[in-house]
Motif scaffolding. Structure first.
Motif, PDB file in Angstrom:
ATOM      1  N   ALA A  74      43.067  52.177  31.521  1.00 59.07           N
ATOM      2  CA  ALA A  74      43.121  51.417  30.042  1.00 59.07           C
ATOM      3  C   ALA A  74      42.190  52.069  29.406  1.00 59.07           C
ATOM      4  O   ALA A  74      41.299  51.380  28.430  1.00 59.07           O
ATOM      5  CB  ALA A  74      43.262  49.927  30.018  1.00 59.07           C
ATOM      6  N   GLY A  91      42.118  55.034  27.787  1.00 55.34           N
ATOM      7  CA  GLY A  91      42.158  56.354  27.087  1.00 55.34           C
ATOM      8  C   GLY A  91      41.960  56.157  25.538  1.00 55.34           C
ATOM      9  O   GLY A  91      41.637  54.674  25.163  1.00 55.34           O
ATOM     10  N   ARG A  97      47.010  59.062  19.457  1.00 49.91           N
ATOM     11  CA  ARG A  97      48.436  59.248  19.187  1.00 49.91           C
ATOM     12  C   ARG A  97      49.053  57.934  18.456  1.00 49.91           C
ATOM     13  O   ARG A  97      49.723  58.167  17.213  1.00 49.91           O
ATOM     14  CB  ARG A  97      49.282  60.007  20.035  1.00 49.91           C
ATOM     15  CG  ARG A  97      49.288  61.420  20.429  1.00 49.91           C
ATOM     16  CD  ARG A  97      50.224  61.926  21.708  1.00 49.91           C
ATOM     17  NE  ARG A  97      49.431  61.342  22.751  1.00 49.91           N
ATOM     18  CZ  ARG A  97      49.965  61.427  23.983  1.00 49.91           C
ATOM     19  NH1 ARG A  97      51.186  61.892  24.094  1.00 49.91           N
ATOM     20  NH2 ARG A  97      49.379  61.010  24.905  1.00 49.91           N
ATOM     21  N   LEU A  98      48.829  57.011  19.106  1.00 48.82           N
ATOM     22  CA  LEU A  98      49.391  55.677  18.370  1.00 48.82           C
ATOM     23  C   LEU A  98      48.639  55.307  17.175  1.00 48.82           C
ATOM     24  O   LEU A  98      49.206  54.713  16.199  1.00 48.82           O
ATOM     25  CB  LEU A  98      49.278  54.646  19.568  1.00 48.82           C
ATOM     26  CG  LEU A  98      49.773  53.170  19.167  1.00 48.82           C
ATOM     27  CD1 LEU A  98      51.455  53.336  18.976  1.00 48.82           C
ATOM     28  CD2 LEU A  98      49.378  52.165  20.286  1.00 48.82           C
ATOM     29  N   GLN A 145      35.110  53.387  33.137  1.00 47.51           N
ATOM     30  CA  GLN A 145      35.208  54.879  33.557  1.00 47.51           C
ATOM     31  C   GLN A 145      33.889  55.687  33.345  1.00 47.51           C
ATOM     32  O   GLN A 145      33.415  55.535  32.535  1.00 47.51           O
ATOM     33  CB  GLN A 145      36.466  55.415  33.247  1.00 47.51           C
ATOM     34  CG  GLN A 145      36.572  55.933  31.913  1.00 47.51           C
ATOM     35  CD  GLN A 145      38.045  56.678  31.723  1.00 47.51           C
ATOM     36  OE1 GLN A 145      38.889  56.150  30.982  1.00 47.51           O
ATOM     37  NE2 GLN A 145      38.149  57.823  32.482  1.00 47.51           N
ATOM     38  N   HIS A 148      42.430  60.121  33.062  1.00 47.83           N
ATOM     39  CA  HIS A 148      43.008  59.313  34.075  1.00 47.83           C
ATOM     40  C   HIS A 148      42.667  59.440  35.513  1.00 47.83           C
ATOM     41  O   HIS A 148      42.414  58.732  36.424  1.00 47.83           O
ATOM     42  CB  HIS A 148      44.374  58.706  33.892  1.00 47.83           C
ATOM     43  CG  HIS A 148      45.021  59.818  33.346  1.00 47.83           C
ATOM     44  ND1 HIS A 148      45.470  60.940  34.214  1.00 47.83           N
ATOM     45  CD2 HIS A 148      45.863  60.102  32.240  1.00 47.83           C
ATOM     46  CE1 HIS A 148      46.257  61.744  33.718  1.00 47.83           C
ATOM     47  NE2 HIS A 148      46.518  61.362  32.321  1.00 47.83           N
ATOM     48  N   GLN A 159      49.792  52.878  34.022  1.00 53.19           N
ATOM     49  CA  GLN A 159      49.096  53.370  32.684  1.00 53.19           C
ATOM     50  C   GLN A 159      49.361  51.952  31.665  1.00 53.19           C
ATOM     51  O   GLN A 159      50.239  51.396  31.766  1.00 53.19           O
ATOM     52  CB  GLN A 159      49.531  54.322  32.339  1.00 53.19           C
ATOM     53  CG  GLN A 159      49.347  55.731  33.313  1.00 53.19           C
ATOM     54  CD  GLN A 159      49.226  57.165  32.626  1.00 53.19           C
ATOM     55  OE1 GLN A 159      50.050  57.271  32.020  1.00 53.19           O
ATOM     56  NE2 GLN A 159      48.556  57.818  33.385  1.00 53.19           N
ATOM     57  N   LYS A 196      53.437  56.024  23.327  1.00 50.56           N
ATOM     58  CA  LYS A 196      52.592  56.820  23.133  1.00 50.56           C
ATOM     59  C   LYS A 196      52.260  56.999  21.519  1.00 50.56           C
ATOM     60  O   LYS A 196      51.150  57.346  20.950  1.00 50.56           O
ATOM     61  CB  LYS A 196      53.084  58.173  23.621  1.00 50.56           C
ATOM     62  CG  LYS A 196      53.266  58.126  24.964  1.00 50.56           C
ATOM     63  CD  LYS A 196      52.005  58.159  25.759  1.00 50.56           C
ATOM     64  CE  LYS A 196      52.070  58.416  27.466  1.00 50.56           C
ATOM     65  NZ  LYS A 196      50.866  58.250  28.053  1.00 50.56           N
TER      66      LYS A 196
HETATM   67  P1  UTP Z   1      47.385  59.389  27.790  1.00 50.29           P
HETATM   68  O1  UTP Z   1      47.243  60.797  28.362  1.00 50.29           O
HETATM   69  O2  UTP Z   1      48.662  58.859  26.998  1.00 50.29           O
HETATM   70  O3  UTP Z   1      46.144  59.281  26.684  1.00 50.29           O
HETATM   71  O4  UTP Z   1      46.742  58.426  28.822  1.00 50.29           O
HETATM   72  P2  UTP Z   1      45.566  57.984  25.601  1.00 50.29           P
HETATM   73  O5  UTP Z   1      44.103  58.397  25.608  1.00 50.29           O
HETATM   74  O6  UTP Z   1      46.016  56.947  26.101  1.00 50.29           O
HETATM   75  O7  UTP Z   1      46.326  58.693  24.304  1.00 50.29           O
HETATM   76  P3  UTP Z   1      46.054  59.747  23.245  1.00 50.29           P
HETATM   77  O8  UTP Z   1      46.623  61.018  24.107  1.00 50.29           O
HETATM   78  O9  UTP Z   1      44.797  59.723  22.939  1.00 50.29           O
HETATM   79  O10 UTP Z   1      47.154  59.476  22.187  1.00 50.29           O
HETATM   80  C1  UTP Z   1      47.737  57.612  29.708  1.00 50.29           C
HETATM   81  C2  UTP Z   1      46.855  56.602  30.471  1.00 50.29           C
HETATM   82  O11 UTP Z   1      45.885  56.998  31.001  1.00 50.29           O
HETATM   83  C3  UTP Z   1      44.592  56.316  30.670  1.00 50.29           C
HETATM   84  C4  UTP Z   1      45.332  55.865  29.185  1.00 50.29           C
HETATM   85  O12 UTP Z   1      44.582  54.412  28.630  1.00 50.29           O
HETATM   86  C5  UTP Z   1      46.562  55.465  29.412  1.00 50.29           C
HETATM   87  O13 UTP Z   1      46.972  54.299  30.159  1.00 50.29           O
HETATM   88  N1  UTP Z   1      43.580  57.159  30.392  1.00 50.29           N
HETATM   89  C6  UTP Z   1      43.605  58.257  29.840  1.00 50.29           C
HETATM   90  C7  UTP Z   1      42.353  56.495  30.671  1.00 50.29           C
HETATM   91  O14 UTP Z   1      42.449  55.363  31.417  1.00 50.29           O
HETATM   92  N2  UTP Z   1      41.015  57.169  30.639  1.00 50.29           N
HETATM   93  C8  UTP Z   1      41.182  58.406  30.104  1.00 50.29           C
HETATM   94  O15 UTP Z   1      40.222  59.185  30.001  1.00 50.29           O
HETATM   95  C9  UTP Z   1      42.382  58.911  29.545  1.00 50.29           C
END
Ligand code: UTP
Length: 477
Positions: A106, A108, A112-113, A187, A214, A242, A400
């Motif tokens: 979690a 990220g 996009r959202l 992370q 991730h 995720q 997303k």
């Molecule tokens: P996404 O690739 O959908 O990226 O992450 P995001 O950051 O959530 O959304 P955008 O691209 O900026 O719109 C898929 C999963 O990986 C986690 C996110 O929290 C989500 O559960 N994630 C992504 C991480 O935990 N760390 C990261 O550095 C990137």
């Protein structure tokens, strides 16, 4: 301190200290601390290969690719119902033995959202507006109750949302989970760079950093001490999902059973692609090793290729649901040498920063680069792995985007369709459109039931069945 600044200058990164003399003592100390954590040789190597060079080069060519193998669902043509039954029983006994932890990534940015706050706090269910975190918490509670063992939950956050995430759990009394069994860790980060590989500053005393992707989950689990703690608690199976997918079966006994039967180090779930251009990675094999190929890297001729029955050959879509063996995570997370490191990929992004002259830049188009690891790149490192098929409608509907495909609306509809299917299986058919979507909102909490089988059992046992009408919530009855 002088040595560090000198080291940065020698490596061509002296701009990091351009405003150093203007900073307070505390701010200087903080910048030094950030700078100490960056491996400048790594940044130089990544700049050379990813920005200046031809980009990430996998060790195989696309001509080597064959479709990845997987266990089809038991009801499918080539499915093996007795193996699925055996797997389910094995998974259940592992859960009763307390061998499994839930793990959510979690960290990220959720750009996009476009939601202001950690994505896990986003209200996602149709009536209650329960958050993503609450849905997972209820699923984990339901499984812990069913198997008579508390399932610990590890949550990976990042610098951008760690504190807000922990506060959210505090404010909500951990959604009824045992607080001591919910573990957060932040992370790793990577510095953002410009087109010449120069590290950018977000302000005079702060290096612009972003979460390391991730794929950073593996080293995050290792570095945070989570793998050690799991070992002490007798946990050897990590159930990875995720934060944006409330349909996921956080804890799936049959999946766990396949992982155990195959002595797998990385296990995956697949849904069959709905159409050739669907934007999901695809499970393939390259020279015998499992790999996930991003949709943008799969040549069109392979994406559309059909078998004798007219079905897509490269059909096994990746939905980012995995099980990891704890010891495998420890080895890869430790990354003893380069041969065991997940590769970095490049993301071209808008990066607000301060220039050498002190000008604050808010870019309107991508102006720099971030480095990220992808979790599925762990797959080729596994000596043993297994993939099983799952039904999209029972496991996958990510939030997303703000609107349209994979949005809060589409996810809400998919939840409603699932609830309607469960009722229909219990002969309580409600009116739906041709896609199975009811024309009113109601909700079934995971604490009432989190699978169709458990729903049927619970529903049939109810002496007085509530009428299913607008706004009804079946909770922990
Ligand atoms: P996404 O690739 O959908 O990226 O992450 P995001 O950051 O959530 O959304 P955008 O691209 O900026 O719109 C898929 C999963 O990986 C986690 C996110 O929290 C989500 O559960 N994630 C992504 C991480 O935990 N760390 C990261 O550095 C990137």
């Amino acid at each position: 301190m002088i040595d560090l600044i000198q080291h940065y200058k020698e490596k061509g990164q002296g701009q990091v200290f351009a405003h150093f003399d203007t900073l307070s003592e505390d701010a200087q100390a903080s910048l030094i601390q950030q700078a100490e954590q960056i491996d400048l040789d790594e940044i130089a190597a990544l700049t050379k290969t990813l920005i200046k060079g031809s980009g990430y080069k996998p060790s195989y060519s696309v001509d080597d690719l064959t479709p990845g193998s997987y266990h089809p669902l038991p009801e499918k043509k080539n499915g093996n119902p007795s193996l699925w039954k055996e797997a389910k029983a094995k998974g259940e006994s592992a859960l009763r033995a307390g061998r499994v932890a839930a793990f959510t990534v979690a960290g990220g940015q959720g750009t996009r959202l476009g939601y202001d706050g950690p994505k896990g706090t986003f209200p996602v269910t149709p009536v209650r507006g329960a958050s993503l975190f609450e849905v997972f918490a209820e699923k984990i509670r339901a499984s812990s109750r069913l198997f008579g063992k508390t399932i610990p939950w590890y949550i990976m956050t990042s610098v951008i949302n760690h504190e807000a995430t922990v506060s959210f759990f505090e404010e909500n009394a951990y959604f009824g989970l045992e607080k001591e069994r919910v573990h957060f860790f932040s992370q790793g980060t990577m510095p953002a760079v410009d087109a010449d590989g120069k590290i950018l500053l977000s302000d005079a005393g702060t290096i612009a950093v972003s979460p390391d992707g991730h794929g950073g989950a593996l080293r995050g689990l290792y570095r945070s001490g989570a793998t050690l703690q799991m070992e002490a608690d007798g946990i050897d199976i990590i159930s990875y999902f995720q934060v944006d997918n409330p349909l996921v079966r956080c804890i799936d006994p049959a999946f766990i059973g396949f992982h155990i039967i195959e002595k797998s180090q990385v296990s995956s779930k697949t849904v069959l692609k709905a159409y050739p251009e669907e934007k999901v990675g695809v499970f393939c094999e390259a020279n015998g090793a499992p790999v996930v190929i991003e949709y943008s890297d799969l040549p069109e001729r392979l994406a559309v290729e059909a078998d004798d029955d007219g079905d897509l050959r490269f059909a096994a879509g990746s939905i980012a649901i995995h099980l990891f063996d704890r010891e495998f995570v420890r080895v890869i997370g430790k990354g003893k040498d380069n041969s065991q490191q997940l590769p970095f990929h490049l993301a071209h992004k808008k990066i607000p920063h301060i220039t050498h002259d002190g000008e604050q830049v808010e870019p309107s188009s991508p102006n720099g680069y971030k480095f990220e690891m992808f979790v599925f790149d762990a797959l080729p490192f596994a000596e043993r792995s297994v993939t099983i098929e799952t039904a999209r409608q029972d496991d996958f509907s990510p939030v997303k985007n703000a609107t349209g495909v994979d949005s809060a609306d589409s996810c809400r509809d998919d939840q409603l369709r699932q609830f309607a299917r469960w009722l229909s299986a219990a002969n309580e058919a409600i009116e739906t459109d041709e896609t199975g979507l009811p024309n009113f909102s109601f909700e079934i909490s995971p604490l009432f039931a989190d699978t169709e089988t458990r729903f049927l059992r619970k529903w049939q046992a109810l002496e007085e069945k509530p009428p299913i009408t607008e706004g009804v919530i079946l909770s922990n009855i």
